[in-house]
Design an enzyme around this catalytic site. Structure first.
Site, PDB file in Angstrom:
ATOM      1  N   LEU A  93      43.826  26.153  50.751  1.00  0.00           N
ATOM      2  CA  LEU A  93      43.747  27.557  50.350  1.00  0.00           C
ATOM      3  C   LEU A  93      44.892  27.936  49.388  1.00  0.00           C
ATOM      4  O   LEU A  93      45.874  28.559  49.793  1.00  0.00           O
ATOM      5  CB  LEU A  93      43.790  28.420  51.612  1.00  0.00           C
ATOM      6  CG  LEU A  93      42.991  29.716  51.614  1.00  0.00           C
ATOM      7  CD1 LEU A  93      43.042  30.371  52.978  1.00  0.00           C
ATOM      8  CD2 LEU A  93      43.359  30.648  50.530  1.00  0.00           C
ATOM      9  N   GLU A 135      45.014  29.123  45.159  1.00  0.00           N
ATOM     10  CA  GLU A 135      44.379  29.243  43.852  1.00  0.00           C
ATOM     11  C   GLU A 135      45.316  28.719  42.772  1.00  0.00           C
ATOM     12  O   GLU A 135      44.875  28.069  41.812  1.00  0.00           O
ATOM     13  CB  GLU A 135      44.018  30.703  43.581  1.00  0.00           C
ATOM     14  CG  GLU A 135      42.931  31.231  44.499  1.00  0.00           C
ATOM     15  CD  GLU A 135      43.386  31.484  45.924  1.00  0.00           C
ATOM     16  OE1 GLU A 135      44.602  31.701  46.134  1.00  0.00           O
ATOM     17  OE2 GLU A 135      42.548  31.466  46.847  1.00  0.00           O
ATOM     18  N   GLN A 138      37.245  31.689  44.335  1.00  0.00           N
ATOM     19  CA  GLN A 138      36.205  32.414  45.082  1.00  0.00           C
ATOM     20  C   GLN A 138      35.945  33.826  44.567  1.00  0.00           C
ATOM     21  O   GLN A 138      34.812  34.297  44.591  1.00  0.00           O
ATOM     22  CB  GLN A 138      36.549  32.416  46.569  1.00  0.00           C
ATOM     23  CG  GLN A 138      36.515  31.003  47.164  1.00  0.00           C
ATOM     24  CD  GLN A 138      36.716  30.976  48.665  1.00  0.00           C
ATOM     25  OE1 GLN A 138      37.307  31.879  49.244  1.00  0.00           O
ATOM     26  NE2 GLN A 138      36.240  29.911  49.293  1.00  0.00           N
ATOM     27  N   ALA A 184      37.444  36.376  41.202  1.00  0.00           N
ATOM     28  CA  ALA A 184      38.303  36.358  40.019  1.00  0.00           C
ATOM     29  C   ALA A 184      39.644  37.032  40.293  1.00  0.00           C
ATOM     30  O   ALA A 184      40.648  36.696  39.662  1.00  0.00           O
ATOM     31  CB  ALA A 184      37.608  37.045  38.854  1.00  0.00           C
ATOM     32  N   ASP A 185      39.671  37.960  41.235  1.00  0.00           N
ATOM     33  CA  ASP A 185      40.919  38.653  41.582  1.00  0.00           C
ATOM     34  C   ASP A 185      42.002  37.664  42.009  1.00  0.00           C
ATOM     35  O   ASP A 185      43.188  37.946  41.859  1.00  0.00           O
ATOM     36  CB  ASP A 185      40.662  39.639  42.716  1.00  0.00           C
ATOM     37  CG  ASP A 185      39.419  40.479  42.477  1.00  0.00           C
ATOM     38  OD1 ASP A 185      39.545  41.666  42.231  1.00  0.00           O
ATOM     39  OD2 ASP A 185      38.291  39.913  42.520  1.00  0.00           O
ATOM     40  N   HIS A 190      38.607  42.734  45.137  1.00  0.00           N
ATOM     41  CA  HIS A 190      37.500  41.780  45.106  1.00  0.00           C
ATOM     42  C   HIS A 190      36.408  42.157  44.103  1.00  0.00           C
ATOM     43  O   HIS A 190      35.294  41.638  44.184  1.00  0.00           O
ATOM     44  CB  HIS A 190      36.888  41.597  46.507  1.00  0.00           C
ATOM     45  CG  HIS A 190      37.705  40.692  47.377  1.00  0.00           C
ATOM     46  ND1 HIS A 190      38.901  41.086  47.931  1.00  0.00           N
ATOM     47  CD2 HIS A 190      37.530  39.402  47.768  1.00  0.00           C
ATOM     48  CE1 HIS A 190      39.408  40.086  48.637  1.00  0.00           C
ATOM     49  NE2 HIS A 190      38.597  39.050  48.556  1.00  0.00           N
TER      50      HIS A 190
HETATM   51  C1  LIG Z   1      44.211  34.575  48.041  1.00  0.00           C
HETATM   52  C2  LIG Z   1      42.911  34.435  48.760  1.00  0.00           C
HETATM   53  N1  LIG Z   1      42.179  33.319  48.601  1.00  0.00           N
HETATM   54  C3  LIG Z   1      40.992  33.169  49.222  1.00  0.00           C
HETATM   55  C4  LIG Z   1      40.509  34.174  50.030  1.00  0.00           C
HETATM   56  C5  LIG Z   1      39.130  34.032  50.661  1.00  0.00           C
HETATM   57  N2  LIG Z   1      39.255  33.814  52.097  1.00  0.00           N
HETATM   58  C6  LIG Z   1      39.174  34.833  52.968  1.00  0.00           C
HETATM   59  S1  LIG Z   1      39.433  34.334  54.529  1.00  0.00           S
HETATM   60  C7  LIG Z   1      39.662  32.728  54.052  1.00  0.00           C
HETATM   61  C8  LIG Z   1      39.981  31.689  55.070  1.00  0.00           C
HETATM   62  C9  LIG Z   1      41.278  31.979  55.749  1.00  0.00           C
HETATM   63  O1  LIG Z   1      41.474  31.048  56.763  1.00  0.00           O
HETATM   64  P1  LIG Z   1      42.681  31.174  57.775  1.00  0.00           P
HETATM   65  O2  LIG Z   1      43.915  31.543  57.018  1.00  0.00           O
HETATM   66  O3  LIG Z   1      42.739  29.961  58.602  1.00  0.00           O
HETATM   67  O4  LIG Z   1      42.321  32.450  58.664  1.00  0.00           O
HETATM   68  P2  LIG Z   1      41.121  32.609  59.699  1.00  0.00           P
HETATM   69  O5  LIG Z   1      40.086  33.418  59.002  1.00  0.00           O
HETATM   70  O6  LIG Z   1      40.649  31.252  60.088  1.00  0.00           O
HETATM   71  O7  LIG Z   1      41.695  33.333  60.859  1.00  0.00           O
HETATM   72  C10 LIG Z   1      39.517  32.604  52.685  1.00  0.00           C
HETATM   73  C11 LIG Z   1      39.602  31.334  51.952  1.00  0.00           C
HETATM   74  C12 LIG Z   1      41.303  35.328  50.172  1.00  0.00           C
HETATM   75  N3  LIG Z   1      40.911  36.361  50.925  1.00  0.00           N
HETATM   76  N4  LIG Z   1      42.497  35.433  49.549  1.00  0.00           N
END
Ligand SMILES: Cc1ncc(C[n+]2csc(CCOP(=O)(O)OP(=O)(O)O)c2C)c(N)n1
Ligand SMILES: Cc1ncc(C[n+]2csc(CCOP(=O)(O)OP(=O)(O)O)c2C)c(N)n1
Ligand SMILES: [Mg+2]
Ligand SMILES: [Mg+2]
Lengths: 326, 345, 326, 345
Positions: free
Chosen positions: A58, A60, A82, A84-85, A128
């Site tokens: 995770l 970007e 995922q 563009a923001d 978003h």
């Molecule tokens: C900077 C950013 N990148 C990607 C996302 C999209 N996104 C939302 S929740 C998530 C997974 C997060 O996983 P985790 O940190 O393990 O938390 P969990 O939901 O499992 O509690 C992602 C990739 C986001 N919100 N913010």
């Protein structure tokens, strides 16, 4: 020819390019087994294997930085972000690194990456739904592509992947599933740097791109009822920009409205309007108007989002205003 | 007395190490010559800067053993090197000619590094697989991870080695790069040249751990600390890291503790890596004082010639400024903005 | 009144605000004992102690994110970033967080930070001379200030520090040491959102800011020799923008050139030109011209930098062109 | 037999722990009620989503003990809390009314969290010192460090506690925040709710270490791992972290391993934290099955009323969309762009 959604066209474009050129690799969060949060990469990991489709941790900034490295080593990475923001987190890698590596090395190194991201309105709130094109179009060394329909999506994506330089490929996510459109069979490219006239008209030109092309075509129908024939120019690639097609349209119609979903102040529409105002100065029957979002973050609730973002109606009003007064 | 004992111990360690590493006198002399040459180039660069000739750059003074040692196992032309601005000695050692360095420092048209487009010391050489560097710290660590990933997937057996200071490890890029490299056991070596300071900021105001290498465990990779005054120790650690990388065991975070020396002309410093190696080589009869003097004179003569040639080289031609923004065959609209070229009005 | 450099005015502005309001804290790399790489914070750590002047680890994203946190907790942080080019590393914190926290919380939380950064040409190459104002001026929720002289620097900085919202304060680094200028004694503010006419003229208006104000005044001298009276409008704050003063000037002179050091394509000048072209449509004797850098990274060598960046001469040529043809 | 023994052992551990923590039956019942209420709210939110009523949000199912336990030592209104989207149970426990949650999920005008401006579950409450959250992961970790630094400098004795998933630790912000917090011994607690997955990405594709807490050493802070099914264990670890923070010993990285439960209505899961606590409380006579049923019924009745009220609340008024971009007294030019308001044409 088959009717397809934009997301399907994206998927097929990726798949065909991967089959054509083994240097093409995909990377991004949740793009592997999960197939991407919008399903653009569905099945590709199974088909091409994990060496070609990389699930990223995770980050970007890391995704873009690692894509840059892979490109430096000779691959053709296509990164998915995922929303563009999140690209703002990767801005330094994009602006200070990807955009400049060829120039600063006098052409010894290059960075042929494509960074794909869904963008724009359609629910998601302030962080978003941002329209981010103006940030990238301003950077020498980056190319910026925004398709408005499935056929262009596929052809432009393929051209972007074959391009030798970094391309920011922004996908209007509200068009992912509708309207679907005819997509030609087989391999074809839509070259970067060519705008297209989507609808001919004689009374005014709207210069637009992405999801606003759909709104513009709807507006043109309404205006046709008033006897106003609106020409709709779909810019398609913001950098390089097809100045000629745009100027030719305004030269013909003598009236121009620049239309994007993004906030108007400092948006890419300012470039379009400034350029048209200068180059078509002697042609213009009235000022170049700009239609865009209010200078606000885009709220999540549909009632509030609608209050901030422009649409066909906003455009209709602007064109009526322009054709009435001038 | 005490001092002499210390030296005896140190020499004995070096004797043992050269045997372990199977290094012949020639190898050591080559390392010495590389370090000495870097020192001499560096001194000339400092003079140029003092004379107002050149636009910047950072000294590799004290970092010579760290850099020369780390590139010793490098397979030049196959392995990728992603240096930072201090890595003059590394670049000279892998084959960048001093004249290129001078042309770069003087921002000449024929500077093969950037043709005057970048400030000095933002290295680049496609032929040597030195990846073009920006002026930002830590960004290249991610590129190194990406290159290593690409190399691994293509079974290329290339290693990516990247260099940075201890200050750079505070950037998010560092974390993201090491996390990814550790995750995929990538053939990449992260070399931290720890001189204890980042511009004015001491390490103690940069992180709360005693060693950058302490962070390696969090990324599932070995963190190795090595004395950057001792080129043999560095070679040993670097070979181990390259061996790990090449055999698929994954990345290494190699922290080389480099001494901070006074400026050129100041008192000899017992931690000076060039001096340490010289004294050792002379004590072992691998180098005579006369041969040393001759080597210095030869190097100096070569550098003087290179510098002279660089000073005579032309300045960049403004007419070339638009080249290489995009690929030559770049998709671009045949038409360009008729209003473009604000300069030309 | 005393003659001071811009860097001195900055220093004094910071010092006076720290003395006035104990919530004002400084943070940045090397700003403490070292006093900042350009000496803006020289002596302030000694005077106010380490609790008010924080030396940061080497992270721009962290510096901005931590400043945001400190602001959320009620402080008034002023962050220094060593070169504006590094702000790209902090874009997500600035755009997704600082700019939106008040709006998204319906005013419950706010983020009164000032982020200062030297920017623009004068040696440094592609990633140490970028003109970054267009990126920030486009973001609803951020304010953008660019001074052109020592007196404004101090007054605008103080206003920025007292402002309740995030301000990006961009300092044209080539003006740090010269020209010096008169700086009023005592406490004074230059309010955000007010442009100023630096030189009156009747034949054309140049709308400009930052280092290009100095170039514009030089150009005006040259043009006066030709009998062309150039009015020089210094925008000073890009967001909020003083539309009225700009429009009034163009209304009077009927000719406008928009002038900045940044790359023209998609630069902030596009906003200025688009807005003037629209609002002053009936006033304009000729098209609004834009003068800016070529669409290239800015190279480091002086010969190449000069080839890319605009200057007084470029402006003179544009004004002559405009006044001759129209 | 085996199973019963396990349970006996577990209960004995809990007995010991409640004594150590000096928790009375009432305290445990309050924790249980908070967890149960969160579960019931969460189930209603899932129903709303299933009915297409609401725009998103993430379930706190399985995370209840982690969250309720972590905020147990919180000094509400003094300490700052920087949650992520999953932290429903934490917010309810510190006093956010369920109606606020429903209004938020339904994006109503009277939603006190964002009035429909943010998607659901981007928490905020000035009164509770819940810092307004964006939709991006990990960014808030830096804000927590900044708040803690401010609090420390002003001798406020406030602690900042921030929550995030294990996936979020791959972002550079996490590194930068922990580095800074460790450096200055800040009163901040980094709580990682580790559920082993980030959207589709398992922890094994996110990092190469077994535990997020393994990273703490690299930042000079303790990394503590605790079983997130066991609210008493969490309370113990949280108290320790708050104690460290308040007494100037610095930050803690607290990794709470939370179970992944099946959806509502699936088989009871032995790792379910609500169920675990219920069984224990009943076994110890602190709660009777009848009292439990009554508690559920009371909670359900309260929630039904709150949800009904929320459903009746008005949608956001477009006329308010321009409010709160800048401070009311914001320096703004008296004139505004006469061409502004594209919408209004
Ligand atoms: C900077 C950013 N990148 C990607 C996302 C999209 N996104 C939302 S929740 C998530 C997974 C997060 O996983 P985790 O940190 O393990 O938390 P969990 O939901 O499992 O509690 C992602 C990739 C986001 N919100 N913010
Ligand atoms: C992203 C970024 N931030 C800040 C700088 C300015 N800067 C250049 S060198 C330097 C210090 C680097 O210290 P360290 O990493 O320890 O390397 P050293 O110079 O000590 O070898 C700084 C802050 C930069 N070049 N890039
Ligand atoms: Mg250092
Ligand atoms: Mg998770």
């Amino acid at each position: 020819m088959a009717q397809q959604t934009m997301i399907r066209a994206l998927h097929d474009g990726l798949r065909e390019e991967m089959a054509r050129d083994e240097r093409v690799v995909l990377l991004g969060e949740d793009i592997g087994a999960a197939g991407g949060i919008f399903n653009a990469t569905q099945g590709l990991r199974r088909e091409f294997g994990p060496a070609r489709v990389w699930d990223m941790p995770l980050t970007e900034n890391g995704t873009v930085g690692i894509a840059i490295g892979a490109a430096l080593a000779g691959l053709r990475p296509v990164a998915e972000v995922q929303f563009a923001d999140y690209l703002f987190a990767a801005m330094s890698q994009l602006v200070n690194e990807a955009a400049k590596v060829r120039y600063r090395s006098q052409g010894e190194w290059s960075c042929p990456i494509v960074v794909r991201a869904p963008y724009g309105g359609g629910g998601g709130g302030p962080d978003h739904t941002q329209n981010v094109e103006a940030f990238f179009a301003h950077v020498p060394g980056l190319k910026v592509v925004i398709p408005s329909n499935p056929a262009d999506t596929k052809g432009l994506l393929k051209a972007a992947i074959r391009d030798g330089d970094p391309v920011i490929f922004l996908e209007p996510k509200r068009l992912y599933h509708e309207p679907p459109g005819e997509v030609p069979d087989g391999d074809y490219l839509v070259p970067l740097g060519r705008a297209v006239v989507r609808r001919e008209g004689s009374d005014a030109s709207v210069i637009t791109y992405g999801a606003m092309v759909v709104e513009s075509l709807a507006a043109a129908e309404v205006l046709a009822g008033d006897g106003i024939e609106l020409e709709v120019v779909d810019v398609r690639t913001l950098q390089p920009l097809d100045f000629t097609t745009i100027a030719a349209s305004v030269h013909k119609t003598t009236r121009a409205v620049v239309f994007h979903e993004d906030v108007r102040f400092g948006g890419f529409g300012a470039e379009l309007a400034a350029f048209i105002s200068e180059v078509c100065f002697d042609d213009l029957a009235g000022p170049v108007l700009r239609v865009g979002a209010l200078s606000l973050p885009t709220p999540a609730s549909p009632e509030l989002e609608t209050a901030v973002l422009p649409n066909a109606e906003t455009l209709v009003a602007a064109v009526r205003h322009l054709t009435t007064l001038h | 007395m005490r001092r002499q004992d210390d030296e005896r111990m140190r020499f004995a360690r070096l004797d043992a190490r050269r045997i372990t590493l199977d290094l012949q006198a020639d190898d050591l002399l080559r390392a010495y010559r590389n370090m000495l040459r870097a020192r001499l180039v560096d001194e000339r660069l400092a003079e140029l800067r003092a004379q107002g000739y050149a636009a910047g750059g950072a000294s590799c003074r004290g970092h010579e053993a760290a850099q020369v040692g780390c590139v010793e196992p490098l397979n030049v032309g196959l392995d990728y090197i992603l240096p930072y601005y201090r890595d003059l000695a590394a670049l000279l050692a892998i084959g960048m000619p001093p004249e290129a360095i001078f042309l770069n420092q003087l921002s000449r048209a024929t500077d093969p590094i950037s043709g005057g487009r970048m400030r000095p010391a933002q290295w680049n050489s496609r032929a040597l697989r030195v990846v073009s560097a920006s002026g930002l710290v830590a960004t290249q660590t991610l590129h190194a991870a990406g290159i290593a990933f690409a190399a691994k997937l293509r079974h290329e057996n290339a290693v990516a080695v990247t260099f940075f200071g201890e200050g750079a490890t505070s950037e998010g890029d560092f974390h993201e790069a090491l996390n990814f490299a550790g995750l995929h056991h990538l053939p990449v070596i992260f070399v931290c040249e720890n001189n204890g300071i980042a511009l004015s900021t001491p390490q103690s105001a940069q992180m709360s751990v005693a060693h950058v290498a302490d962070r390696a465990a969090g990324y599932g990779m070995p963190g190795v600390i090595v004395d950057g005054s001792d080129v043999l120790a560095v070679i040993g650690a670097a070979r181990e890291a390259f061996m790990r990388a090449r055999s698929g065991l994954g990345p290494t975070l190699l922290e080389v503790i480099v001494p901070r020396l006074g400026p050129a002309g100041s008192m000899p410093d017992p931690h000076d890596p060039v001096e340490q190696l010289r004294v050792y080589l002379i004590s072992r009869g691998d180098l005579s004082p006369e041969a040393d003097a001759q080597m210095r004179a030869d190097l100096a003569a070569g550098l003087d010639a290179a510098l002279k040639a660089a000073l005579a080289a032309p300045l960049p031609d403004p007419a070339t400024v638009g080249e290489h923004l995009f690929a030559p065959d770049s998709a671009s609209p045949s038409p360009t903005n008729p209003a473009d070229g604000g300069k030309e009005r």
